[in-house]
Design an enzyme around this catalytic site. Structure first.
Site, PDB file in Angstrom:
ATOM      1  N   ASP A 117       0.868  -1.388   0.036  1.00  0.00           N
ATOM      2  CA  ASP A 117       0.103   0.073  -0.068  1.00  0.00           C
ATOM      3  C   ASP A 117       0.842   1.240  -0.002  1.00  0.00           C
ATOM      4  OD1 ASP A 117      -2.339   1.363  -0.017  1.00  0.00           O
ATOM      5  OD2 ASP A 117      -2.328   1.590   2.321  1.00  0.00           O
ATOM      6  N   HIS A 124      -3.583  14.143   0.717  1.00  0.00           N
ATOM      7  CA  HIS A 124      -3.445  13.267   1.934  1.00  0.00           C
ATOM      8  C   HIS A 124      -2.433  13.191   2.818  1.00  0.00           C
ATOM      9  CE1 HIS A 124      -4.746   9.616   4.311  1.00  0.00           C
ATOM     10  NE2 HIS A 124      -3.921   9.113   3.949  1.00  0.00           N
ATOM     11  N   GLU A 190     -10.283   3.902   3.565  1.00  0.00           N
ATOM     12  CA  GLU A 190      -9.494   4.836   2.527  1.00  0.00           C
ATOM     13  C   GLU A 190      -9.819   4.535   1.376  1.00  0.00           C
ATOM     14  OE1 GLU A 190      -5.255   4.137   3.966  1.00  0.00           O
ATOM     15  OE2 GLU A 190      -5.451   5.649   5.563  1.00  0.00           O
ATOM     16  N   GLU A 192      -9.108   4.017  -2.228  1.00  0.00           N
ATOM     17  CA  GLU A 192      -7.770   3.835  -2.936  1.00  0.00           C
ATOM     18  C   GLU A 192      -8.275   3.189  -4.366  1.00  0.00           C
ATOM     19  OE1 GLU A 192      -4.414   2.593  -0.903  1.00  0.00           O
ATOM     20  OE2 GLU A 192      -5.126   3.285   0.921  1.00  0.00           O
ATOM     21  N   ASP A 224      -9.008   0.351   1.931  1.00  0.00           N
ATOM     22  CA  ASP A 224      -7.878  -0.048   2.776  1.00  0.00           C
ATOM     23  C   ASP A 224      -8.583   0.553   4.434  1.00  0.00           C
ATOM     24  OD1 ASP A 224      -5.680  -0.414   4.235  1.00  0.00           O
ATOM     25  OD2 ASP A 224      -4.695   1.469   3.763  1.00  0.00           O
ATOM     26  N   ARG A 228      -7.818   3.602  13.367  1.00  0.00           N
ATOM     27  CA  ARG A 228      -6.808   4.679  13.550  1.00  0.00           C
ATOM     28  C   ARG A 228      -6.357   4.767  14.778  1.00  0.00           C
ATOM     29  NH1 ARG A 228      -5.612   5.925   8.554  1.00  0.00           N
ATOM     30  NH2 ARG A 228      -7.368   6.488   7.151  1.00  0.00           N
ATOM     31  N   GLN A 231      -3.665   2.031  15.116  1.00  0.00           N
ATOM     32  CA  GLN A 231      -2.657   2.603  14.027  1.00  0.00           C
ATOM     33  C   GLN A 231      -1.556   3.514  14.771  1.00  0.00           C
ATOM     34  OE1 GLN A 231      -3.996   4.534  10.343  1.00  0.00           O
ATOM     35  NE2 GLN A 231      -2.263   5.057   9.594  1.00  0.00           N
ATOM     36  N   LYS A 244      -4.151  -2.026  10.201  1.00  0.00           N
ATOM     37  CA  LYS A 244      -4.466  -2.069   8.663  1.00  0.00           C
ATOM     38  C   LYS A 244      -4.795  -3.573   8.241  1.00  0.00           C
ATOM     39  CE  LYS A 244      -3.558   2.187   7.207  1.00  0.00           C
ATOM     40  NZ  LYS A 244      -4.237   2.794   6.375  1.00  0.00           N
ATOM     41  N   THR A 248      -8.744  -5.938   3.727  1.00  0.00           N
ATOM     42  CA  THR A 248      -8.780  -4.744   2.782  1.00  0.00           C
ATOM     43  C   THR A 248      -9.571  -5.457   1.699  1.00  0.00           C
ATOM     44  OG1 THR A 248      -6.166  -4.528   3.099  1.00  0.00           O
ATOM     45  CG2 THR A 248      -6.945  -3.759   1.092  1.00  0.00           C
ATOM     46  N   GLU A 351      -9.543  12.629   7.519  1.00  0.00           N
ATOM     47  CA  GLU A 351      -9.302  13.532   6.857  1.00  0.00           C
ATOM     48  C   GLU A 351     -10.896  14.463   7.000  1.00  0.00           C
ATOM     49  OE1 GLU A 351      -7.299  11.957   3.421  1.00  0.00           O
ATOM     50  OE2 GLU A 351      -6.828  14.321   3.269  1.00  0.00           O
TER      51      GLU A 351
HETATM   52 MN    MN Z   1      -3.998   3.016   2.696  1.00  0.00          MN
END
Ligand code: MN
Length: 403
Positions: A117, A124, A190, A192, A224, A228, A231, A244, A248, A351
């Site tokens: 990834d 971002h 996320e 992606e 993804d 948080r 993480q 993570k 996925t 975000e």
């Molecule tokens: Mn990611």
């Protein structure tokens, strides 16, 4: 009124002749028989059975429960098979090989080899840097010199529609004296784009950007999922790990690279020279104009533009192999969260809510991070030839309570 044939598809359908993404499906009467199919409109063409019935020279490659054998066969074969399928869709006799999408089950289309990834959106990375390192520069000193990434967990890549169980782990808020264990309170998405490697490479031989089309089979949408709080506590100093690796999600459809030729676009201008293996000034445009949408429980929350990505997929491929690391068929590498410059273009809740400070308003209540029962849907399209839109397969995932 006569019933319309599924072969009578308008040329500008987002899953028409210009698209033809590959997937793997089964039917209720043979649930264990996973077959390669190609999406055409709201139907799946059983290319396994059709290729055998039509005596295709590539029938053996299409007689597998994943796309890997076809992907390993290389670009010339990919082009030949795609041309054949286009021809077959012009035969009225192909109609019995079409199944309505509503009547099939879609499966993980590839056997994932290695999963990487990246972190390729400047917007971002800047936003995350501002939140996590408010006293430092938003971007780390290496960010504009190399595409940052990490090696993830291939075995937990799941197909769209697979439920996502809220993970548990260690968390420690700044005000806490010690870490605690429990379900993540900051479950995030996320948005992606994933790139799927077909042709492998030899150990010790870097793959240049110019070989991108020889190695990369196609493109998928990818979520993804990210915890948080887990993480934030674990990732210093080595990077993402259990925050993570629990899941996925990828789309059930892999769009051939060739279907996105009209979406090629130049990446944003760079303000300094890149080392030669990453310099793409004289190459074909490496960006892709993919318009992504993110929705929670059917309500749109963001529209991240993939064309704003700083690093291209060809640069990521070159960087990932520049140390001699080899590619395997089935390698999956993801772009990193796609975020544009505007608030409504941000590709994750971290975000969008600025780490929970500014909740997102949904008709069913405010959200900072995901709640149990929330269903997240990523969709995307790209400009095709003329006025045609190329649809990417969507990625759906519903959150189930922690075990
Ligand atoms: Mn990611």
């Amino acid at each position: 009124m006569t019933e319309q044939s599924p072969l009578d598809l308008p040329e500008d359908h987002p899953f028409g002749l210009h698209n033809l993404p590959y997937g793997v499906f089964s039917t209720p009467d043979e649930p264990d028989r996973h077959r390669i199919g190609v999406r055409y409109g709201d139907h799946v063409l059983d290319v396994h059975t059709a290729s055998t019935a039509l005596g295709s020279p590539h029938a053996d490659l299409l007689a597998h429960p994943t796309l890997n054998a076809l992907m390993a066969a290389g670009r010339a074969v990919w082009q030949a098979v795609r041309a054949d399928i286009r021809t077959w869709l012009g035969y009225p006799a192909i109609e019995p090989f079409l199944h309505p999408l509503t009547g099939v089950t879609l499966h993980l289309p590839i056997e994932v080899a290695d999963y990487v990834d990246f972190y390729a959106s400047e917007h971002h990375a800047t936003n995350v840097g501002r939140m996590f390192r408010p006293d430092g520069d938003p971007l780390t000193p290496n960010w504009k010199h190399l595409p940052i990434g990490y090696h993830g967990r291939a075995g937990t890549v799941v197909v769209s529609g697979t439920p996502v169980v809220r993970p548990s782990g260690q968390r420690k808020a700044p005000a806490d004296a010690d870490p605690t264990f429990g379900p993540t309170q900051r479950l995030d998405i996320e948005a992606e784009v994933g790139f799927v490697v077909g042709t492998p490479s030899a150990l010790g031989e870097p793959v240049p950007q110019t070989a991108f089309r020889e190695h990369v089979f196609g493109v998928c949408l990818l979520n993804d999922w990210s915890a948080r709080d887990i993480q934030a506590w674990e990732y210093v100093p080595l990077g993402p790990f259990l925050g993570k690796s629990f899941a996925t999600s990828i789309s059930a459809w892999i769009t051939p690279l060739e279907a996105l030729d009209a979406a090629r676009t130049a990446p944003p201008a760079r303000d300094h020279a890149l080392l030669p293996y990453l310099d793409d000034g004289d190459l074909e445009p490496g960006g892709l104009d993919l318009r992504i949408s993110v929705a929670i429980n059917g309500h749109p929350i963001a529209n991240p533009p993939f064309s704003a990505m700083y690093w291209t997929a060809a640069q990521q491929l070159a960087h990932m192999t520049v140390n001699g690391a080899s590619l395997r068929t089935g390698d999956l590498y993801a772009s990193g969260t796609v975020s544009g410059p505007r608030v409504e273009e941000r590709g994750c809740l971290l975000e969008l809510t600025w780490a929970g400070r500014d909740p997102v308003d949904l008709p069913d209540g405010k959200r900072t991070f995901l709640e149990d029962g929330d269903e997240v849907t990523l969709t995307a399209w790209a400009p095709g030839p003329g006025t045609v839109r190329i649809g990417l397969g969507d990625v759906v995932g519903r959150i189930e309570p922690a075990v």
